[in-house]
Design a protein around this motif. Structure first.
Motif, PDB file in Angstrom:
ATOM      1  N   PHE A  70       8.460  -2.992   9.923  1.00  0.00           N
ATOM      2  CA  PHE A  70       7.060  -2.670   9.632  1.00  0.00           C
ATOM      3  C   PHE A  70       6.347  -3.781   8.852  1.00  0.00           C
ATOM      4  O   PHE A  70       5.224  -3.616   8.438  1.00  0.00           O
ATOM      5  CB  PHE A  70       6.957  -1.340   8.870  1.00  0.00           C
ATOM      6  CG  PHE A  70       7.144  -0.142   9.757  1.00  0.00           C
ATOM      7  CD1 PHE A  70       6.155   0.226  10.663  1.00  0.00           C
ATOM      8  CD2 PHE A  70       8.315   0.608   9.713  1.00  0.00           C
ATOM      9  CE1 PHE A  70       6.314   1.326  11.495  1.00  0.00           C
ATOM     10  CE2 PHE A  70       8.479   1.709  10.549  1.00  0.00           C
ATOM     11  CZ  PHE A  70       7.489   2.067  11.437  1.00  0.00           C
ATOM     12  N   HIS A  71       7.024  -4.910   8.647  1.00  0.00           N
ATOM     13  CA  HIS A  71       6.421  -6.020   7.891  1.00  0.00           C
ATOM     14  C   HIS A  71       6.349  -7.301   8.704  1.00  0.00           C
ATOM     15  O   HIS A  71       6.866  -8.317   8.274  1.00  0.00           O
ATOM     16  CB  HIS A  71       7.234  -6.346   6.626  1.00  0.00           C
ATOM     17  CG  HIS A  71       7.387  -5.217   5.671  1.00  0.00           C
ATOM     18  ND1 HIS A  71       8.357  -5.201   4.695  1.00  0.00           N
ATOM     19  CD2 HIS A  71       6.689  -4.070   5.529  1.00  0.00           C
ATOM     20  CE1 HIS A  71       8.253  -4.094   3.988  1.00  0.00           C
ATOM     21  NE2 HIS A  71       7.257  -3.383   4.479  1.00  0.00           N
ATOM     22  N   PRO A  72       5.725  -7.288   9.863  1.00  0.00           N
ATOM     23  CA  PRO A  72       5.635  -8.567  10.578  1.00  0.00           C
ATOM     24  C   PRO A  72       4.915  -9.586   9.706  1.00  0.00           C
ATOM     25  O   PRO A  72       3.913  -9.263   9.083  1.00  0.00           O
ATOM     26  CB  PRO A  72       4.821  -8.229  11.834  1.00  0.00           C
ATOM     27  CG  PRO A  72       4.220  -6.900  11.601  1.00  0.00           C
ATOM     28  CD  PRO A  72       5.016  -6.213  10.537  1.00  0.00           C
TER      29      PRO A  72
ATOM     30  N   THR B  10       0.013  -2.367  -6.498  1.00  0.00           N
ATOM     31  CA  THR B  10      -0.900  -1.791  -5.500  1.00  0.00           C
ATOM     32  C   THR B  10      -0.541  -0.346  -5.176  1.00  0.00           C
ATOM     33  O   THR B  10      -1.423   0.483  -4.982  1.00  0.00           O
ATOM     34  CB  THR B  10      -0.912  -2.602  -4.185  1.00  0.00           C
ATOM     35  OG1 THR B  10       0.407  -2.619  -3.622  1.00  0.00           O
ATOM     36  CG2 THR B  10      -1.404  -4.023  -4.408  1.00  0.00           C
ATOM     37  N   HIS B  11       0.758  -0.031  -5.062  1.00  0.00           N
ATOM     38  CA  HIS B  11       1.185   1.352  -4.825  1.00  0.00           C
ATOM     39  C   HIS B  11       2.691   1.460  -5.018  1.00  0.00           C
ATOM     40  O   HIS B  11       3.372   0.451  -5.184  1.00  0.00           O
ATOM     41  CB  HIS B  11       0.765   1.838  -3.436  1.00  0.00           C
ATOM     42  CG  HIS B  11       1.393   1.101  -2.291  1.00  0.00           C
ATOM     43  ND1 HIS B  11       1.157  -0.227  -2.043  1.00  0.00           N
ATOM     44  CD2 HIS B  11       2.243   1.506  -1.320  1.00  0.00           C
ATOM     45  CE1 HIS B  11       1.823  -0.602  -0.963  1.00  0.00           C
ATOM     46  NE2 HIS B  11       2.503   0.431  -0.501  1.00  0.00           N
ATOM     47  N   GLY B  12       3.175   2.699  -4.965  1.00  0.00           N
ATOM     48  CA  GLY B  12       4.540   2.952  -5.412  1.00  0.00           C
ATOM     49  C   GLY B  12       5.631   2.854  -4.362  1.00  0.00           C
ATOM     50  O   GLY B  12       6.765   3.253  -4.628  1.00  0.00           O
TER      51      GLY B  12
ATOM     52  N   LEU C 127       8.682   1.361  -2.332  1.00  0.00           N
ATOM     53  CA  LEU C 127       9.764   0.612  -2.974  1.00  0.00           C
ATOM     54  C   LEU C 127       9.699  -0.894  -2.752  1.00  0.00           C
ATOM     55  O   LEU C 127      10.245  -1.658  -3.540  1.00  0.00           O
ATOM     56  CB  LEU C 127      11.127   1.162  -2.519  1.00  0.00           C
ATOM     57  CG  LEU C 127      11.420   2.590  -2.994  1.00  0.00           C
ATOM     58  CD1 LEU C 127      12.774   3.051  -2.490  1.00  0.00           C
ATOM     59  CD2 LEU C 127      11.372   2.676  -4.521  1.00  0.00           C
ATOM     60  N   ASP C 128       9.021  -1.327  -1.697  1.00  0.00           N
ATOM     61  CA  ASP C 128       8.934  -2.780  -1.473  1.00  0.00           C
ATOM     62  C   ASP C 128       7.811  -3.412  -2.300  1.00  0.00           C
ATOM     63  O   ASP C 128       7.480  -4.579  -2.106  1.00  0.00           O
ATOM     64  CB  ASP C 128       8.746  -3.091   0.023  1.00  0.00           C
ATOM     65  CG  ASP C 128       7.542  -2.384   0.622  1.00  0.00           C
ATOM     66  OD1 ASP C 128       7.259  -1.239   0.207  1.00  0.00           O
ATOM     67  OD2 ASP C 128       6.872  -2.970   1.500  1.00  0.00           O
ATOM     68  N   HIS C 129       7.244  -2.637  -3.231  1.00  0.00           N
ATOM     69  CA  HIS C 129       6.179  -3.171  -4.087  1.00  0.00           C
ATOM     70  C   HIS C 129       6.512  -3.074  -5.571  1.00  0.00           C
ATOM     71  O   HIS C 129       5.865  -3.706  -6.392  1.00  0.00           O
ATOM     72  CB  HIS C 129       4.855  -2.442  -3.805  1.00  0.00           C
ATOM     73  CG  HIS C 129       4.398  -2.664  -2.397  1.00  0.00           C
ATOM     74  ND1 HIS C 129       3.433  -3.559  -2.053  1.00  0.00           N
ATOM     75  CD2 HIS C 129       4.859  -2.136  -1.224  1.00  0.00           C
ATOM     76  CE1 HIS C 129       3.291  -3.582  -0.733  1.00  0.00           C
ATOM     77  NE2 HIS C 129       4.136  -2.718  -0.207  1.00  0.00           N
ATOM     78  N   ILE C 130       7.530  -2.269  -5.893  1.00  0.00           N
ATOM     79  CA  ILE C 130       7.864  -2.068  -7.315  1.00  0.00           C
ATOM     80  C   ILE C 130       9.311  -2.429  -7.636  1.00  0.00           C
ATOM     81  O   ILE C 130       9.793  -2.195  -8.730  1.00  0.00           O
ATOM     82  CB  ILE C 130       7.589  -0.612  -7.760  1.00  0.00           C
ATOM     83  CG1 ILE C 130       8.396   0.365  -6.897  1.00  0.00           C
ATOM     84  CG2 ILE C 130       6.103  -0.290  -7.698  1.00  0.00           C
ATOM     85  CD1 ILE C 130       8.403   1.793  -7.437  1.00  0.00           C
TER      86      ILE C 130
ATOM     87  N   GLY D 142      -3.046  -4.943  -0.614  1.00  0.00           N
ATOM     88  CA  GLY D 142      -1.772  -4.225  -0.600  1.00  0.00           C
ATOM     89  C   GLY D 142      -1.367  -3.896   0.815  1.00  0.00           C
ATOM     90  O   GLY D 142      -1.357  -4.756   1.691  1.00  0.00           O
ATOM     91  N   ASP D 143      -1.059  -2.614   1.062  1.00  0.00           N
ATOM     92  CA  ASP D 143      -0.685  -2.188   2.412  1.00  0.00           C
ATOM     93  C   ASP D 143      -1.828  -1.458   3.119  1.00  0.00           C
ATOM     94  O   ASP D 143      -1.633  -0.894   4.191  1.00  0.00           O
ATOM     95  CB  ASP D 143       0.549  -1.268   2.367  1.00  0.00           C
ATOM     96  CG  ASP D 143       1.840  -2.059   2.228  1.00  0.00           C
ATOM     97  OD1 ASP D 143       1.753  -3.295   2.029  1.00  0.00           O
ATOM     98  OD2 ASP D 143       2.920  -1.458   2.305  1.00  0.00           O
ATOM     99  N   THR D 144      -3.016  -1.421   2.510  1.00  0.00           N
ATOM    100  CA  THR D 144      -4.147  -0.764   3.167  1.00  0.00           C
ATOM    101  C   THR D 144      -4.588  -1.585   4.367  1.00  0.00           C
ATOM    102  O   THR D 144      -4.867  -1.041   5.434  1.00  0.00           O
ATOM    103  CB  THR D 144      -5.308  -0.562   2.164  1.00  0.00           C
ATOM    104  OG1 THR D 144      -4.839   0.314   1.139  1.00  0.00           O
ATOM    105  CG2 THR D 144      -6.525   0.052   2.826  1.00  0.00           C
TER     106      THR D 144
ATOM    107  N   ALA E 174      -0.375  -7.498   1.352  1.00  0.00           N
ATOM    108  CA  ALA E 174       0.992  -7.490   0.826  1.00  0.00           C
ATOM    109  C   ALA E 174       2.001  -7.909   1.893  1.00  0.00           C
ATOM    110  O   ALA E 174       3.104  -8.331   1.562  1.00  0.00           O
ATOM    111  CB  ALA E 174       1.337  -6.105   0.287  1.00  0.00           C
ATOM    112  N   HIS E 175       1.624  -7.764   3.155  1.00  0.00           N
ATOM    113  CA  HIS E 175       2.522  -8.203   4.232  1.00  0.00           C
ATOM    114  C   HIS E 175       1.700  -8.946   5.286  1.00  0.00           C
ATOM    115  O   HIS E 175       0.568  -8.572   5.575  1.00  0.00           O
ATOM    116  CB  HIS E 175       3.218  -7.013   4.898  1.00  0.00           C
ATOM    117  CG  HIS E 175       3.936  -6.124   3.938  1.00  0.00           C
ATOM    118  ND1 HIS E 175       5.118  -6.470   3.323  1.00  0.00           N
ATOM    119  CD2 HIS E 175       3.631  -4.885   3.478  1.00  0.00           C
ATOM    120  CE1 HIS E 175       5.510  -5.488   2.530  1.00  0.00           C
ATOM    121  NE2 HIS E 175       4.620  -4.497   2.599  1.00  0.00           N
ATOM    122  N   GLY E 176       2.330  -9.957   5.883  1.00  0.00           N
ATOM    123  CA  GLY E 176       1.666 -10.693   6.946  1.00  0.00           C
ATOM    124  C   GLY E 176       0.858 -11.859   6.417  1.00  0.00           C
ATOM    125  O   GLY E 176       0.866 -12.157   5.225  1.00  0.00           O
TER     126      GLY E 176
HETATM  127 ZN   LIG Z   1       4.703  -2.470   1.790  1.00  0.00          ZN
END
Ligand SMILES: [Zn+2]
Length: 273
Positions: free
Chosen positions: A19-21, A70-72, A74-77, A153-155, A188-190
């Motif tokens: 989910f993180h290209p 940005t949010h909770g 696990l790949d952010h904290i 973030g992931d938005t 946060a990704h890409g």
């Molecule tokens: Zn993420």
């Protein structure tokens, strides 16, 4: 580490998550000879934490005004406790996330943000926190007003669409980012997105198109989620992605239900085993 714009530095971590290209991004914002903030701390992984702390060293170990989350997910904290130990600064996050972070950081180390709170990141540099629920209910984006840079973030991701927990609030969050009118999106990704407004518009259009397709399927009498997936998505959609597609369709139906445009009629009965 790479400098994206004045006062913005990116630590790019190659990860292979489906989910993180385009990998994961951690940002340092501010003035390396003055004060800085960190945005997110990545996965709970020694190697990731080492890369973040190496970048901190490269910047000359500036005084840290805060660590922003940005949010909770696990790949952010991940690594937050170790990074906070080194940086000796407070962690700022959405009020709904505070309780979850306190057990491993301690009460004094974590503070809930107010929406629109300004966070000084050295000199004239200040970020504005905006609550942007949808991907996660406790999601926060950070805006650098002067430079029109949005840390989303992931938005909004840089190389794909994102996953959504609540589509109604998510669409409002996209509208908020659209209103801000960013010139650069730091996700946060890409990849970092330079044609930011076009990218945000594309995100909104994509969801609106799906919604039209769902409404269209309903109009044709398709009432079952799996049937809708078959009608809307490409025939060769990978089996692994069918679950996500069904989840998406359900999100649209829930949103339409909240708007009073669709009702759910449970009419099927099955024997209990
Ligand atoms: Zn993420």
């Amino acid at each position: 580490m790479e400098q994206i714009a004045p006062h913005v530095y990116r630590v790019h971590i190659n990860d292979t998550h489906a989910f993180h290209p385009g990998g994961t991004n951690i940002y340092f914002v501010g003035d390396p000879s003055g004060e800085m903030v960190l945005i997110d701390t990545g996965e709970q992984d020694r190697e990731w934490t080492r890369q973040i702390l190496d970048a901190y060293g490269e910047l000359g170990r500036p005084r840290m005004a805060a660590i922003l989350i940005t949010h909770g997910h696990l790949d952010h904290i991940g690594g937050l406790d170790r990074i906070q130990d080194v940086m000796q600064t407070s962690v700022l996050c959405h009020p709904k996330l505070v309780k979850r972070l306190v057990p491993f950081l301690g009460e004094e180390a974590v503070t809930g943000l107010r929406s629109r709170q300004r966070i000084r990141a050295g000199g004239q540099v200040a970020l504005e926190a905006r609550f942007t629920p949808g991907h996660a209910e406790e999601h926060v984006c950070f805006f650098l007003r002067k430079q029109k840079i949005a840390f989303t973030g992931d938005t909004i991701l840089g190389s794909s669409t994102s996953t959504v927990q609540d589509l109604s609030t998510y669409m409002r969050s996209l509208a908020l980012i659209q209103q801000f009118g960013p010139s650069i999106i730091c996700p946060a990704h890409g990849k970092v997105v330079a044609n930011a407004q076009g990218w945000v518009d594309g995100y909104v259009d994509h969801r609106n198109m799906r919604e039209r397709q769902v409404v269209d399927a309903l109009r044709r009498g398709i009432s079952d989620v799996d049937e809708m997936v078959k009608a809307i998505y490409p025939k060769n959609l990978k089996r692994a992605l069918r679950g996500a597609a069904a989840g998406n369709v359900r999100q649209h139906l829930t949103k339409l239900q909240k708007e009073g445009l669709v009702t759910e009629q449970p009419t099927r009965y099955v024997l209990k085993a």
